[in-house]
Design a protein around this motif. Structure first.
Motif, mmCIF file in Angstrom:
data_model
loop_
_atom_site.group_PDB
_atom_site.id
_atom_site.type_symbol
_atom_site.label_atom_id
_atom_site.label_comp_id
_atom_site.label_asym_id
_atom_site.label_seq_id
_atom_site.Cartn_x
_atom_site.Cartn_y
_atom_site.Cartn_z
ATOM 1 N N ASP A 151 -1.775 7.318 -10.509
ATOM 2 C CA ASP A 151 -2.970 8.284 -10.819
ATOM 3 C C ASP A 151 -4.100 7.822 -10.111
ATOM 4 O OD1 ASP A 151 -1.066 10.405 -11.866
ATOM 5 O OD2 ASP A 151 -1.619 9.398 -13.921
ATOM 6 N N SER B 184 0.851 -1.319 0.140
ATOM 7 C CA SER B 184 0.049 0.052 -0.011
ATOM 8 C C SER B 184 0.965 1.277 0.110
ATOM 9 C CB SER B 184 -1.025 -0.150 1.150
ATOM 10 O OG SER B 184 -0.188 0.125 2.325
ATOM 11 N N HIS B 185 2.036 0.985 0.512
ATOM 12 C CA HIS B 185 3.202 2.497 0.398
ATOM 13 C C HIS B 185 3.313 2.743 -1.035
ATOM 14 C CE1 HIS B 185 4.154 0.364 4.225
ATOM 15 N NE2 HIS B 185 3.938 1.611 4.545
ATOM 16 N N ALA C 37 0.918 3.049 -3.488
ATOM 17 C CA ALA C 37 -0.268 3.692 -3.875
ATOM 18 C C ALA C 37 -0.269 5.252 -4.339
ATOM 19 C CB ALA C 37 -1.554 3.282 -2.918
ATOM 20 N N ASP C 38 0.363 6.160 -3.368
ATOM 21 C CA ASP C 38 0.434 7.347 -3.693
ATOM 22 C C ASP C 38 1.060 7.859 -5.181
ATOM 23 O OD1 ASP C 38 2.846 6.716 -2.535
ATOM 24 O OD2 ASP C 38 2.692 8.599 -1.272
ATOM 25 N N GLN C 39 1.835 6.680 -5.741
ATOM 26 C CA GLN C 39 2.609 7.118 -6.587
ATOM 27 C C GLN C 39 1.887 7.065 -8.198
ATOM 28 O OE1 GLN C 39 6.742 5.436 -6.988
ATOM 29 N NE2 GLN C 39 6.432 4.866 -4.672
ATOM 30 N N CYS D 98 -6.010 4.206 -8.249
ATOM 31 C CA CYS D 98 -5.935 3.016 -7.550
ATOM 32 C C CYS D 98 -7.108 2.357 -7.247
ATOM 33 C CB CYS D 98 -5.215 3.254 -6.262
ATOM 34 S SG CYS D 98 -3.538 3.668 -6.159
#
Length: 131
Positions: free
Chosen positions: A114, A107-108, A110-112, A116
């Motif tokens: 556009d 989950s780390h 995911a923020d990379q 999810c």
């Protein structure tokens, strides 16, 4: 370079980025921080899982594919190598305008991305009434 033998488009794309498909493979291996001679001359079973994953990524990226499907590509990579891999992946995707479908339990990461989608949001069994 096998994909470049089957696809004239991918072969031409590899040659556009480097002088040849072999040179493009070497470039990708270097970006993945893999020692070229040790990798090219070794059977896959002699490579660590992390090395195998990085070779698979380089193999998938050669020839500028339009769609890249990456299923848990970072699972055997340590933090530093994972960051290097993700940078290479995003750089290559951006340079050719490819679409990336990336599957991960991490989950780390995911923020990379556009967009999810959680598997739990789409993996719903339809309830059928047996009556």
């Amino acid at each position: 370079t096998l994909s470049c033998r089957f696809s004239q488009r991918r072969h031409a794309a590899a040659r556009n980025k480097s002088d040849s498909a072999n040179e493009e493979a070497r470039r990708l291996l270097a970006r993945m921080q893999l020692p070229e001679d040790a990798i090219i001359n070794s059977p896959s079973f002699e490579l660590s899982m992390g090395q195998q994953q990085r070779v698979a990524a380089a193999r998938a990226l050669i020839g500028a594919p339009e769609l890249i499907i990456a299923d848990e590509p970072t699972s055997a990579l340590d933090h530093k190598v994972r960051q290097t891999f993700m940078k290479l992946l995003f750089d290559e995707v951006a340079s050719v305008g490819a679409t990336l479908l990336f599957v991960s339990h991490d989950s780390h990461l995911a923020d990379q991305f556009d967009h999810c989608i959680k598997l739990s949001d789409i993996n719903r069994a339809n309830k059928c009434d047996a009556h």
